[in-house]
Design a protein around this motif. Sequence first.
Motif, PDB file in Angstrom:
ATOM      1  N   GLN A   1       0.805  -1.227   0.000  1.00 56.73           N
ATOM      2  CA  GLN A   1       0.000   0.000   0.000  1.00 56.73           C
ATOM      3  C   GLN A   1       0.837   1.276   0.000  1.00 56.73           C
TER       4      GLN A   1
ATOM      5  N   ARG B   1     -16.835  10.507   9.475  1.00 59.34           N
ATOM      6  CA  ARG B   1     -15.384  10.397   9.339  1.00 59.34           C
ATOM      7  C   ARG B   1     -14.759  11.580   8.611  1.00 59.34           C
TER       8      ARG B   1
ATOM      9  N   TYR C   1      -5.257  12.923   5.697  1.00 62.20           N
ATOM     10  CA  TYR C   1      -5.995  12.814   6.957  1.00 62.20           C
ATOM     11  C   TYR C   1      -5.379  13.646   8.092  1.00 62.20           C
TER      12      TYR C   1
ATOM     13  N   SER D   1      -2.873   9.013   1.796  1.00 61.92           N
ATOM     14  CA  SER D   1      -4.006   9.060   2.711  1.00 61.92           C
ATOM     15  C   SER D   1      -3.623   9.731   4.013  1.00 61.92           C
TER      16      SER D   1
ATOM     17  N   ILE E   1      -4.868   1.873   5.859  1.00 62.67           N
ATOM     18  CA  ILE E   1      -3.941   2.503   6.804  1.00 62.67           C
ATOM     19  C   ILE E   1      -3.613   1.541   7.939  1.00 62.67           C
TER      20      ILE E   1
ATOM     21  N   HIS F   1     -10.504   4.534  10.900  1.00 55.48           N
ATOM     22  CA  HIS F   1     -11.386   3.572  10.235  1.00 55.48           C
ATOM     23  C   HIS F   1     -10.757   2.915   9.002  1.00 55.48           C
ATOM     24  N   ASP F   2      -9.843   3.604   8.349  1.00 52.33           N
ATOM     25  CA  ASP F   2      -9.315   3.191   7.046  1.00 52.33           C
ATOM     26  C   ASP F   2      -8.518   1.882   7.173  1.00 52.33           C
ATOM     27  N   GLU F   3      -8.994   0.836   6.477  1.00 54.46           N
ATOM     28  CA  GLU F   3      -8.369  -0.485   6.633  1.00 54.46           C
ATOM     29  C   GLU F   3      -7.001  -0.560   5.961  1.00 54.46           C
TER      30      GLU F   3
ATOM     31  N   ALA G   1      -1.103   4.725   1.082  1.00 53.34           N
ATOM     32  CA  ALA G   1      -1.178   5.080   2.495  1.00 53.34           C
ATOM     33  C   ALA G   1      -0.517   6.423   2.764  1.00 53.34           C
TER      34      ALA G   1
ATOM     35  N   ALA H   1     -11.277   9.671   9.854  1.00 52.69           N
ATOM     36  CA  ALA H   1     -11.102   8.553   8.917  1.00 52.69           C
ATOM     37  C   ALA H   1      -9.868   7.723   9.258  1.00 52.69           C
ATOM     38  N   VAL H   2      -8.904   8.346   9.915  1.00 55.19           N
ATOM     39  CA  VAL H   2      -7.671   7.627  10.238  1.00 55.19           C
ATOM     40  C   VAL H   2      -7.933   6.499  11.251  1.00 55.19           C
TER      41      VAL H   2
END
Length: 457
Positions: free
Chosen positions: A4, A410, A15, A11, A33, A29-31, A8, A26-27
């Motif tokens: 990733q 999020r 974030y 992202s 990451i 929740h993000d799978e 990542a 969102a940080v």
Amino acid sequence: DNVQKGFAKDSISRYIDLENREVSLAVLHDEAIYEEELHRIFAKSWLMLGHDTEIPNPNDYVVRFMGEDQVIVARSPDGSVHVSLNVCPHRGMHVCISDSGNTRAHKCIYHGWAFRPDGSFIGAPVEREQMHGKIKTKKELGLKQARVHLYGGLIFASFDQNGPSFEESLGEMKFYYDMLFQRTDNGLEVLGPPQRLTIDANWKTAGEQSASDGYHMLTLHQSLLERGVMGGEPNSAHESAPAMYGVNVAGNGHTLRCIPADTTFTMMAGSTTEDMTDAQRLELMPPPGITKELLPQLAKHMSPEQMHVLAKAPPVVGNIFPNVGILFIYVPLRDGSLGSGLVLHTMNPRGPHHFEWSTWFFAENDTSENVKAMMRAACAQGVGTSGVIEQDDSDTWPHMSESARGVVGRTETMKYQAILGQTRAADWPDKAEVYEGFSKDDCQWNWWKNYHAIMTR
Ligand code: FES
């Protein structure tokens, strides 16, 4: 590092707004990451797995987690401590399926391959018939090893064979942690096995709080302050506000809140220690976790600078990045003085939406058994799995993670704009970043800055 990578990094930068000091929910929740955190943080950092007094005898072991990787923490017959990946090199079964125990050989229940406490391969059933031919050598078939460092008996391990040493990772914060973990002749002793529970939240909710969030004391724990459960006389939140002033220190994402001894004494006893010397104040108000008879040992192991910090504003609560929380629980002793027990937590991820919350209680080994029992009871009542303090905290983390599940929720941010900035009194040691005054967001922002640096490196 192949996982990733570009995604990542982008992202994380999206974030975490470094300029405005805001972090998108969102940080949490993000799978993608989360997967990256396992690689960049949990497979590379020094992680605390327990204490060597949990495995006092040769061949003792406990099973713990480093991120999502299960490891066997074991003592060899020569006394050394080893951390081995609990994955059988034959077909991947867990070699050890107990939480703890004592054995000279960990034997895989699937096909019987066996390993010593140091992870080296002993042999396999019908070895000659089964393993002739192209099988690897015995040396190559051992369990994968982590680097191990014992710090005041605390067992830290890292799977990064070429990364910084443990002491390099602590940096200048070691000066302060030594005041908690390396201060007596015979060191710390764990008061029983860790208490564990799984919390339905992302590990970072508790991680960033552990980075010395003092602000929540006044509201989340208000009912405990009002009833005197946090130590001392019952106080209103307003009366407890003086404890929010102190010296916060931070570096490499590690933080500690140092609360003035005079504040604590005034809240407990109603008088001041302001005109006292360091020695007088220490005699009246030994630092957390130290009983009066241990003061000579403290003076032996600490530098004059460290003794001054312990007398003026000892470290009371904080973290070790990424996932260790530290705090002291106060306990009134029978002689009328105030004792306290040391508590360490770890928050170990179990997927992006859950973490395991483990709690150890400690006393100095040379503390009397009577006082140890009182410390253990006070710690269990405060921060055990059903402790009154942790019930407050563990209620907030799932709410935050739940907020991050909503596609609108999020997009909200966690805000860290209450910044005090670095200020250091003339008599305070020149170690790490120092924020003196009302406890604000400085330490937690230090935690996020370190997280951001690791995730975008
Ligand atoms: Fe362990 Fe086969 S998986 S011996």
